[in-house]
Design a protein around this motif. Structure first.
Motif, PDB file in Angstrom:
ATOM      1  N   PHE A 100       0.836  -1.198   0.000  1.00 19.27           N
ATOM      2  CA  PHE A 100       0.000   0.000   0.000  1.00 19.27           C
ATOM      3  C   PHE A 100       0.875   1.254   0.000  1.00 19.27           C
ATOM      4  O   PHE A 100       0.624   2.214  -0.741  1.00 19.27           O
ATOM      5  N   ALA A 101       1.936   1.230   0.813  1.00 20.52           N
ATOM      6  CA  ALA A 101       2.805   2.397   0.907  1.00 20.52           C
ATOM      7  C   ALA A 101       3.569   2.636  -0.392  1.00 20.52           C
ATOM      8  O   ALA A 101       3.736   3.784  -0.825  1.00 20.52           O
ATOM      9  N   GLU A 231      -3.834  11.979  -9.429  1.00 25.15           N
ATOM     10  CA  GLU A 231      -3.398  10.594  -9.244  1.00 25.15           C
ATOM     11  C   GLU A 231      -3.662  10.124  -7.822  1.00 25.15           C
ATOM     12  O   GLU A 231      -3.982   8.951  -7.599  1.00 25.15           O
ATOM     13  N   LEU A 232      -3.553  11.013  -6.843  1.00 30.26           N
ATOM     14  CA  LEU A 232      -3.802  10.643  -5.459  1.00 30.26           C
ATOM     15  C   LEU A 232      -5.272  10.294  -5.246  1.00 30.26           C
ATOM     16  O   LEU A 232      -5.601   9.301  -4.579  1.00 30.26           O
ATOM     17  N   VAL A 233      -6.169  11.101  -5.816  1.00 27.34           N
ATOM     18  CA  VAL A 233      -7.607  10.799  -5.719  1.00 27.34           C
ATOM     19  C   VAL A 233      -7.910   9.477  -6.410  1.00 27.34           C
ATOM     20  O   VAL A 233      -8.659   8.631  -5.887  1.00 27.34           O
ATOM     21  N   LYS A 234      -7.337   9.265  -7.582  1.00 29.84           N
ATOM     22  CA  LYS A 234      -7.545   8.012  -8.314  1.00 29.84           C
ATOM     23  C   LYS A 234      -7.002   6.823  -7.530  1.00 29.84           C
ATOM     24  O   LYS A 234      -7.599   5.737  -7.519  1.00 29.84           O
ATOM     25  N   PHE A 235      -5.879   7.020  -6.836  1.00 28.48           N
ATOM     26  CA  PHE A 235      -5.277   5.951  -6.059  1.00 28.48           C
ATOM     27  C   PHE A 235      -6.208   5.499  -4.940  1.00 28.48           C
ATOM     28  O   PHE A 235      -6.434   4.289  -4.753  1.00 28.48           O
ATOM     29  N   PHE A 236      -6.766   6.429  -4.180  1.00 29.80           N
ATOM     30  CA  PHE A 236      -7.641   6.050  -3.067  1.00 29.80           C
ATOM     31  C   PHE A 236      -8.926   5.400  -3.576  1.00 29.80           C
ATOM     32  O   PHE A 236      -9.453   4.465  -2.941  1.00 29.80           O
ATOM     33  N   ARG A 237      -9.458   5.850  -4.677  1.00 29.52           N
ATOM     34  CA  ARG A 237     -10.646   5.215  -5.242  1.00 29.52           C
ATOM     35  C   ARG A 237     -10.357   3.778  -5.650  1.00 29.52           C
ATOM     36  O   ARG A 237     -11.144   2.863  -5.374  1.00 29.52           O
ATOM     37  N   THR A 238      -9.216   3.570  -6.294  1.00 35.67           N
ATOM     38  CA  THR A 238      -8.858   2.219  -6.723  1.00 35.67           C
ATOM     39  C   THR A 238      -8.595   1.313  -5.535  1.00 35.67           C
ATOM     40  O   THR A 238      -9.012   0.145  -5.517  1.00 35.67           O
ATOM     41  N   GLU A 239      -7.904   1.826  -4.519  1.00 29.06           N
ATOM     42  CA  GLU A 239      -7.605   1.011  -3.347  1.00 29.06           C
ATOM     43  C   GLU A 239      -8.882   0.619  -2.606  1.00 29.06           C
ATOM     44  O   GLU A 239      -9.017  -0.519  -2.128  1.00 29.06           O
ATOM     45  N   LEU A 240      -9.831   1.548  -2.520  1.00 29.64           N
ATOM     46  CA  LEU A 240     -11.095   1.233  -1.853  1.00 29.64           C
ATOM     47  C   LEU A 240     -11.875   0.190  -2.634  1.00 29.64           C
ATOM     48  O   LEU A 240     -12.449  -0.738  -2.056  1.00 29.64           O
ATOM     49  N   LYS A 241     -11.870   0.301  -3.933  1.00 30.32           N
ATOM     50  CA  LYS A 241     -12.574  -0.665  -4.771  1.00 30.32           C
ATOM     51  C   LYS A 241     -11.939  -2.043  -4.683  1.00 30.32           C
ATOM     52  O   LYS A 241     -12.635  -3.065  -4.569  1.00 30.32           O
ATOM     53  N   GLU A 242     -10.602  -2.099  -4.709  1.00 27.70           N
ATOM     54  CA  GLU A 242      -9.924  -3.396  -4.673  1.00 27.70           C
ATOM     55  C   GLU A 242      -9.902  -3.991  -3.275  1.00 27.70           C
ATOM     56  O   GLU A 242      -9.688  -5.196  -3.128  1.00 27.70           O
ATOM     57  N   ALA A 243     -10.111  -3.180  -2.247  1.00 26.29           N
ATOM     58  CA  ALA A 243     -10.220  -3.732  -0.898  1.00 26.29           C
ATOM     59  C   ALA A 243     -11.516  -4.531  -0.747  1.00 26.29           C
ATOM     60  O   ALA A 243     -11.562  -5.531  -0.017  1.00 26.29           O
TER      61      ALA A 243
END
Length: 388
Positions: A100-101, A231-243
């Motif tokens: 994640f980091a 990219e930061l906003v896109k990153f959190f959206r993707t991480e939430l979806k893949e979680a």
């Protein structure tokens, strides 16, 4: 020089100015403390997240080719495990090789921060700048060979490619490029393996050398901050979806069998010999400067390429058959052609060979009809035939 005078500098006058170095150093002095805190934060986050296979986020050193053909090292954070030359083909593989980091560091370009920290320390010691904020990204030897082969195949325009070869060996490398902020460099699938990416790289790099200015560098830095925020906003959206729904790796599909092609002519010695003529005069080999003859290994490679090209079956040229030909064919007199014109193929013959200057526009218009050129064998680049 004051700021008002610096705003009037354009092109190489701005790139070589002392004010540019002073301005960059001042920006680095403000940002480097924040970058140090950011690197420590992602390392601490990496220690409490991820599994045993998580990246170390330590500083690694990468070889790059800089001005005058010299090689130097570039500092980056290790954000992925495994072989770096093995491309990631799916989200599942990306998650398996990152934490994640480390994915967060890649989203905000924190893996590039050690470059700026090292450059600031270098300038504090009184050494000459090795990196600039805006310009062209330095490449490694493999990427240089990829660009050379793309030009030999006829993919890149000769004039821009020759200018790109000059600037990449004369100008310092940079952290950001106009291609990244305004050319959607990250939008090309496959990165530099994509032909559109390679064309965009040289077009933006060459044009930047002509229009570089203080206002342009400020624009690129502002755009880079905006892109990192997106990219930061896109990153959190993707991480939430893949979680919620982790990506599943799909089984590898066998690649369809491709018809045999004659790519043997594009061997490394042949590409190096042809592309050598586009390099700056000081970096050309003695052979390209006309001081010596090709060595036996290179000459054998070029002769082999010529032999393979001549052995290929020639293409059948289109012919415009006149009325007398049709009458002869009707009478059964095949092979007797009274009048006909061979159509000259336009594809691939629009540029002069790399080692010659482009003729003036008026000299290209001839009063006599053009002589038919031999057809280019299928599977070969017109550039290959012209450059030998």
């Amino acid at each position: 020089m004051n700021r008002r005078e610096a705003n009037q500098l354009v092109g190489t006058a701005w790139l070589d100015s002392d004010y540019r170095t002073w301005w960059e150093t001042r920006v680095m002095r403000r940002r480097v403390p924040l970058y140090r805190v950011g690197v420590a934060a992602v390392r601490a986050l990496n220690a409490v997240t991820g599994g045993a296979n998580r990246p170390s986020l330590k500083v690694t050193r990468w070889n790059r080719i800089g001005p005058h053909g010299g090689t130097f090292v570039m500092d980056k954070l290790e954000t992925m495990t495994g072989r770096t030359d093995h491309p990631v083909t799916s989200r599942a593989e990306l998650r398996a090789r990152t934490s994640f980091a480390s994915r967060l560091a890649r989203a905000v370009s924190a893996d590039e921060w050690p470059q700026i920290i090292a450059e600031h320390e270098r300038r504090r010691r009184g050494e000459r700048p090795q990196y600039r904020y805006v310009g062209h990204r330095p490449l490694n030897a493999t990427s240089h060979a990829l660009m050379d082969e793309a030009w030999v195949r006829g993919e890149l325009p000769t004039d821009q490619y020759r200018a790109w070869n000059v600037l990449k060996h004369e100008d310092e490398g940079a952290f950001y490029s106009e291609f990244f902020t305004d050319g959607d460099a990250r939008g090309y699938p496959g990165g530099e393996t994509n032909p559109g990416f390679r064309r965009g790289r040289i077009m933006f790099d060459v044009s930047w050398r002509e229009k570089a200015s203080l206002a342009g560098e400020r624009h690129v830095l502002r755009r880079s901050r905006i892109l990192r925020a997106k990219e930061l906003v896109k990153f959190f959206r993707t991480e939430l979806k893949e979680a919620v729904r982790p990506p599943v790796s799909s089984p590898a599909q066998p690649l369809p069998a491709e018809p045999p092609t004659h790519h043997a002519v594009y061997t490394e010695p042949v590409v190096a010999a042809i592309a050598d003529f586009t390099k700056p005069e000081t970096l050309r080999s003695p052979t390209a400067r006309g001081e010596t003859t090709p060595d036996r290994k290179r000459a054998s490679a070029i002769d082999l390429a010529n032999t393979v090209a001549k052995a290929l079956p020639p293409a059948v040229p289109a012919r415009a058959v006149g009325a007398a030909d049709q009458e002869a064919a009707a009478d059964g007199q095949a092979g007797v052609v009274s009048s006909g014109v061979v159509e000259e193929g336009r594809s691939g013959f629009g540029e002069p060979p790399p080692g010659q200057a482009r003729p003036p526009h008026g000299a290209q218009q001839s009063a006599h009809p053009p002589v038919a050129r031999p057809p280019v064998p299928p599977g070969h680049s017109p550039r290959d035939a012209q450059s030998r």
